[in-house]
Design a protein around this motif. Structure first.
Motif, PDB file in Angstrom:
ATOM      1  N   GLU A  98      32.723 -15.031 -49.313  1.00  9.35           N
ATOM      2  CA  GLU A  98      32.969 -13.696 -49.853  1.00  9.35           C
ATOM      3  C   GLU A  98      34.177 -13.085 -49.144  1.00  9.35           C
ATOM      4  O   GLU A  98      34.275 -13.105 -47.910  1.00  9.35           O
ATOM      5  CB  GLU A  98      31.744 -12.809 -49.651  1.00  9.35           C
ATOM      6  CG  GLU A  98      30.481 -13.304 -50.355  1.00  9.35           C
ATOM      7  CD  GLU A  98      30.587 -13.186 -51.865  1.00  9.35           C
ATOM      8  OE1 GLU A  98      31.403 -12.374 -52.343  1.00  9.35           O
ATOM      9  OE2 GLU A  98      29.853 -13.901 -52.569  1.00  9.35           O
ATOM     10  N   ALA A 151      34.987 -10.066 -48.577  1.00 14.03           N
ATOM     11  CA  ALA A 151      34.634  -9.001 -47.633  1.00 14.03           C
ATOM     12  C   ALA A 151      34.260  -9.577 -46.270  1.00 14.03           C
ATOM     13  O   ALA A 151      34.565  -8.993 -45.216  1.00 14.03           O
ATOM     14  CB  ALA A 151      33.490  -8.156 -48.189  1.00 14.03           C
ATOM     15  N   GLU A 152      33.585 -10.730 -46.277  1.00 15.21           N
ATOM     16  CA  GLU A 152      33.215 -11.379 -45.018  1.00 15.21           C
ATOM     17  C   GLU A 152      34.441 -11.818 -44.236  1.00 15.21           C
ATOM     18  O   GLU A 152      34.451 -11.794 -42.999  1.00 15.21           O
ATOM     19  CB  GLU A 152      32.314 -12.585 -45.299  1.00 15.21           C
ATOM     20  CG  GLU A 152      30.908 -12.230 -45.725  1.00 15.21           C
ATOM     21  CD  GLU A 152      30.132 -11.550 -44.603  1.00 15.21           C
ATOM     22  OE1 GLU A 152      30.155 -12.061 -43.474  1.00 15.21           O
ATOM     23  OE2 GLU A 152      29.521 -10.507 -44.863  1.00 15.21           O
ATOM     24  N   PHE A 188      36.538  -3.214 -50.800  1.00 17.43           N
ATOM     25  CA  PHE A 188      35.077  -3.300 -50.796  1.00 17.43           C
ATOM     26  C   PHE A 188      34.501  -2.088 -50.059  1.00 17.43           C
ATOM     27  O   PHE A 188      33.989  -2.212 -48.944  1.00 17.43           O
ATOM     28  CB  PHE A 188      34.626  -4.599 -50.121  1.00 17.43           C
ATOM     29  CG  PHE A 188      35.268  -5.833 -50.687  1.00 17.43           C
ATOM     30  CD1 PHE A 188      34.796  -6.414 -51.852  1.00 17.43           C
ATOM     31  CD2 PHE A 188      36.372  -6.401 -50.051  1.00 17.43           C
ATOM     32  CE1 PHE A 188      35.398  -7.539 -52.388  1.00 17.43           C
ATOM     33  CE2 PHE A 188      36.978  -7.532 -50.574  1.00 17.43           C
ATOM     34  CZ  PHE A 188      36.500  -8.105 -51.751  1.00 17.43           C
ATOM     35  N   ASP A 209      30.837  -2.181 -48.543  1.00 16.23           N
ATOM     36  CA  ASP A 209      30.381  -3.329 -47.755  1.00 16.23           C
ATOM     37  C   ASP A 209      29.931  -2.862 -46.370  1.00 16.23           C
ATOM     38  O   ASP A 209      30.717  -2.308 -45.595  1.00 16.23           O
ATOM     39  CB  ASP A 209      31.508  -4.352 -47.616  1.00 16.23           C
ATOM     40  CG  ASP A 209      31.034  -5.613 -46.926  1.00 16.23           C
ATOM     41  OD1 ASP A 209      30.439  -6.459 -47.604  1.00 16.23           O
ATOM     42  OD2 ASP A 209      31.243  -5.723 -45.700  1.00 16.23           O
TER      43      ASP A 209
END
Length: 219
Positions: free
Chosen positions: A172, A174-175, A204, A207
């Motif tokens: 992902e 965002a990770e 994001f 998140d």
């Protein structure tokens, strides 16, 4: 093959693993069954079974990436970082590359870092992953547009390709932003950590990991 694919999609991992067992009783060289069973074991938190099927799968077909990724994740979660890097190294020896592989290596190296210089490689990998993910998103949009232009013409897929696609576990974005922010935090570069977290939050905003990373820069 379709039965255990469906079970995996429906999260019926025990049933899917049993089906893989039956397939392997008929043909112990049927690599997709090892890969599918490995994923089921991963989802059911059976760490040793994941590693066992990793070895079986790559002994048959060593140039397919998912078995390496699953094994590396299991070693990472059990703090066996050197083992995780060994698996990643074997994948690279086979010429395998992906954003997920780079992310896995970067995260493992960050946890192993003992000095500031040890974070250079993780930062380099994570920056590369962000570029890869953007390229993949653009290519996916082009493929979808091309499919729309074909006015619904059916796409023929190989059954084994479909089975293997079940094991794809894309990183992902965002990770990746969060992990990169943590790299800067680890080296106490608070300005870059804040900027990286903010860049991620622009894409994001909800998140929780990125919110946590941003908060960490304010301490």
């Amino acid at each position: 093959g379709k039965a255990h694919m469906l079970c995996t999609i429906l999260h019926r991992y025990e049933e899917s693993a049993d089906t893989c067992d039956q397939l392997l009783e008929r043909n112990e060289q049927y690599m997709p069954a090892y890969v599918c069973r490995q994923e089921c074991s991963y989802r059911m938190h059976r760490a040793q079974a994941v590693i066992d099927d990793y070895h079986r799968a790559v002994s048959i077909y060593p140039v397919f990436l998912p078995p390496y990724l699953m094994a590396a994740k299991v070693f990472f979660f059990f703090y066996r970082y050197k083992n995780a890097l060994d698996v990643i190294g074997k994948a690279r020896e086979m010429g395998l590359t992906s954003a997920e592989l780079d992310y896995s290596e970067a995260r493992t190296l960050r946890y192993m870092a003992e000095k500031k210089e040890d974070l250079d490689r993780p930062k380099e990998l994570l920056s590369s992953v962000l570029v890869q993910l953007q390229k993949e998103a653009e290519e996916k949009a082009e493929r979808e547009q091309g499919q729309n232009d074909k006015e619904g013409q059916p796409t023929v897929r190989n059954v084994e390709e479909d089975e293997m696609l079940l094991c794809a576990d894309p990183v992902e974005e965002a990770e990746v932003w969060k992990e990169l922010a943590f790299c800067y935090m680890d080296e106490k570069n608070w300005d870059m950590a804040m900027q990286t977290a903010m860049d991620g939050l622009q894409k994001f905003p909800d998140d929780s990991g990125l919110v946590y990373a941003k908060a960490g820069t304010l301490k």
